[in-house]
Write a protein that holds these residues in place. Structure first.
Motif, PDB file in Angstrom:
ATOM      1  N   HIS A  48      -0.411  81.025  -3.542  1.00  0.00           N
ATOM      2  CA  HIS A  48       0.945  81.566  -3.470  1.00  0.00           C
ATOM      3  C   HIS A  48       1.947  80.537  -3.970  1.00  0.00           C
ATOM      4  O   HIS A  48       1.795  79.335  -3.707  1.00  0.00           O
ATOM      5  CB  HIS A  48       1.329  81.909  -2.026  1.00  0.00           C
ATOM      6  N   ALA A  49       2.982  81.013  -4.625  1.00  0.00           N
ATOM      7  CA  ALA A  49       4.166  80.181  -4.793  1.00  0.00           C
ATOM      8  C   ALA A  49       4.888  80.168  -3.448  1.00  0.00           C
ATOM      9  O   ALA A  49       4.900  81.156  -2.719  1.00  0.00           O
ATOM     10  CB  ALA A  49       5.072  80.749  -5.874  1.00  0.00           C
ATOM     11  N   VAL A  50       5.459  79.022  -3.115  1.00  0.00           N
ATOM     12  CA  VAL A  50       6.229  78.885  -1.878  1.00  0.00           C
ATOM     13  C   VAL A  50       7.639  78.465  -2.264  1.00  0.00           C
ATOM     14  O   VAL A  50       7.831  77.557  -3.082  1.00  0.00           O
ATOM     15  CB  VAL A  50       5.606  77.833  -0.934  1.00  0.00           C
ATOM     16  N   LEU A  51       8.617  79.149  -1.692  1.00  0.00           N
ATOM     17  CA  LEU A  51      10.014  78.893  -2.005  1.00  0.00           C
ATOM     18  C   LEU A  51      10.705  78.361  -0.763  1.00  0.00           C
ATOM     19  O   LEU A  51      10.492  78.871   0.342  1.00  0.00           O
ATOM     20  CB  LEU A  51      10.680  80.191  -2.471  1.00  0.00           C
ATOM     21  N   GLU A  52      11.534  77.335  -0.947  1.00  0.00           N
ATOM     22  CA  GLU A  52      12.358  76.821   0.147  1.00  0.00           C
ATOM     23  C   GLU A  52      13.792  76.734  -0.339  1.00  0.00           C
ATOM     24  O   GLU A  52      14.052  76.228  -1.437  1.00  0.00           O
ATOM     25  CB  GLU A  52      11.889  75.437   0.616  1.00  0.00           C
ATOM     26  N   VAL A  53      14.719  77.209   0.482  1.00  0.00           N
ATOM     27  CA  VAL A  53      16.141  77.162   0.150  1.00  0.00           C
ATOM     28  C   VAL A  53      16.811  76.121   1.027  1.00  0.00           C
ATOM     29  O   VAL A  53      16.603  76.088   2.249  1.00  0.00           O
ATOM     30  CB  VAL A  53      16.794  78.540   0.363  1.00  0.00           C
ATOM     31  N   GLY A  54      17.608  75.257   0.411  1.00  0.00           N
ATOM     32  CA  GLY A  54      18.341  74.251   1.167  1.00  0.00           C
ATOM     33  C   GLY A  54      17.462  73.203   1.807  1.00  0.00           C
ATOM     34  O   GLY A  54      17.517  73.014   3.028  1.00  0.00           O
ATOM     35  N   PRO A  55      16.639  72.480   1.041  1.00  0.00           N
ATOM     36  CA  PRO A  55      15.721  71.510   1.637  1.00  0.00           C
ATOM     37  C   PRO A  55      16.390  70.292   2.241  1.00  0.00           C
ATOM     38  O   PRO A  55      15.784  69.606   3.068  1.00  0.00           O
ATOM     39  CB  PRO A  55      14.829  71.114   0.460  1.00  0.00           C
ATOM     40  N   GLY A  56      17.631  69.995   1.821  1.00  0.00           N
ATOM     41  CA  GLY A  56      18.301  68.820   2.355  1.00  0.00           C
ATOM     42  C   GLY A  56      17.498  67.563   2.081  1.00  0.00           C
ATOM     43  O   GLY A  56      16.974  67.357   0.987  1.00  0.00           O
ATOM     44  N   PRO A  57      17.329  66.692   3.079  1.00  0.00           N
ATOM     45  CA  PRO A  57      16.572  65.456   2.848  1.00  0.00           C
ATOM     46  C   PRO A  57      15.071  65.664   2.764  1.00  0.00           C
ATOM     47  O   PRO A  57      14.342  64.726   2.440  1.00  0.00           O
ATOM     48  CB  PRO A  57      16.943  64.587   4.061  1.00  0.00           C
ATOM     49  N   GLY A  58      14.578  66.866   3.080  1.00  0.00           N
ATOM     50  CA  GLY A  58      13.177  67.177   2.802  1.00  0.00           C
ATOM     51  C   GLY A  58      12.245  67.235   3.991  1.00  0.00           C
ATOM     52  O   GLY A  58      11.025  67.149   3.809  1.00  0.00           O
ATOM     53  N   GLY A  59      12.756  67.428   5.196  1.00  0.00           N
ATOM     54  CA  GLY A  59      11.879  67.494   6.364  1.00  0.00           C
ATOM     55  C   GLY A  59      10.890  68.647   6.303  1.00  0.00           C
ATOM     56  O   GLY A  59       9.668  68.451   6.416  1.00  0.00           O
ATOM     57  N   LEU A  60      11.391  69.854   6.101  1.00  0.00           N
ATOM     58  CA  LEU A  60      10.503  71.009   5.999  1.00  0.00           C
ATOM     59  C   LEU A  60       9.700  70.959   4.698  1.00  0.00           C
ATOM     60  O   LEU A  60       8.541  71.386   4.659  1.00  0.00           O
ATOM     61  CB  LEU A  60      11.309  72.305   6.086  1.00  0.00           C
TER      62      LEU A  60
END
Length: 285
Positions: A48-60
């Motif tokens: 799967h492609a995985v999308l993240e919105v607003g990662p900020g400093p990258g914790g998630l």
């Protein structure tokens, strides 16, 4: 450098001067146990492609990569975070793509190229707008949404008839998907801590055969019905500009709804019937 050798998130924030910006509703989740718990809700990410919105400093972002995301696309509006995202991309060669853009304007389907998973600690100021955009997407490009909102917004997403939080958002969600409340995240878990708790919701799309396809009609009747929550549906629909050649009472009777009840007592299926009745009356003009 690999993922295990990355510096602590607090060091990344300090080194790059990444203080949270209130304009963007930014609150950082630095607890690795919580970010890993959110990532696990995505399930098997292989293929799967995985999308993240607003990662900020990258914790998630780190948690998603650590949980096996093979192709992770992050959308970040704030240019301050791009250097930190670049460091993460170097630590996960070929697995992380960084897109600087406003998520409200992005064409996600063209980015993911197939059914995708989406996980995000959504910025408070645009979380609801983004959810509505994704719920209304056609064709549906996502196979699961794992989203963190302010707790009161999460409750609005999963609310049932009779709940104080029940309204238009719960009905739209139920019309196209199945949603469940996963867990609460206390305000103290964030840096800086917001004034309210947050919560994670998991949303999966209904099949094309199950999905309600006239979302314009659903929007019109729910806006009208919930515009004056304390009035009966007969009165709230009569006073709304829904413009059909038949009375609100006739519409409600066609939908099998008692005209004397209030909107918050009617389940999503009742509003789907009402939307169909409105469309039939509108098209019959």
């Amino acid at each position: 450098m690999n993922l295990d050798a990355l510096p602590p998130l607090r060091d990344v924030i300090a080194r790059h001067g990444l203080g949270a910006d209130k304009r963007f509703g930014q609150h950082y989740l630095l607890d690795l146990n919580l970010t890993a718990k959110i990532a696990r809700l995505c399930g098997d990410m292989s293929g799967h492609a995985v999308l993240e919105v607003g990662p900020g400093p990258g914790g998630l972002t780190r948690a998603l990569l650590g949980a096996g995301a093979e192709r992770l696309i992050v959308i970040e509006k704030d240019a301050r975070f791009l250097p930190a995202m670049g460091e993460l991309a170097l630590a996960a060669p070929g697995r992380l793509e960084v897109v600087q853009a406003d998520a409200l304007k992005v064409d996600e389907a063209s980015l993911v190229r197939g059914p995708a998973l989406l996980a995000s600690n959504l910025p408070y100021n645009v979380g609801t707008a983004l959810l509505i955009k994704w719920l209304e997407a056609s064709p549906v490009w996502w196979s699961r949404l794992v989203l963190m909102f302010q707790k009161e917004v999460a409750e609005r997403v999963v609310a049932a008839p009779g709940w104080d939080a029940y309204g238009r958002l719960a009905i739209l969600t139920a019309a196209v998907s199945r949603a469940r409340y996963a867990f609460t995240v206390p305000a103290r878990a964030f840096t800086p801590p917001p004034k309210v708790d947050s919560a994670v919701v998991v949303i999966e799309p209904l099949s094309q055969a199950e999905r309600f396809d006239d979302l314009e009609a659903l929007r019109i009747v729910t806006e009208s019905a919930f515009g004056q929550r304390r009035k009966t549906l007969r009165r709230s629909l009569a006073q709304a500009a829904i413009r059909t050649p038949v009375s609100s009472e006739t519409l409600l009777e066609a939908a099998g709804i008692d005209p004397s009840v209030r909107a918050e007592t009617v389940g999503p299926e009742g509003f789907l019937r009402l939307a169909r009745a409105w469309r039939a009356a509108k098209d019959g003009q």
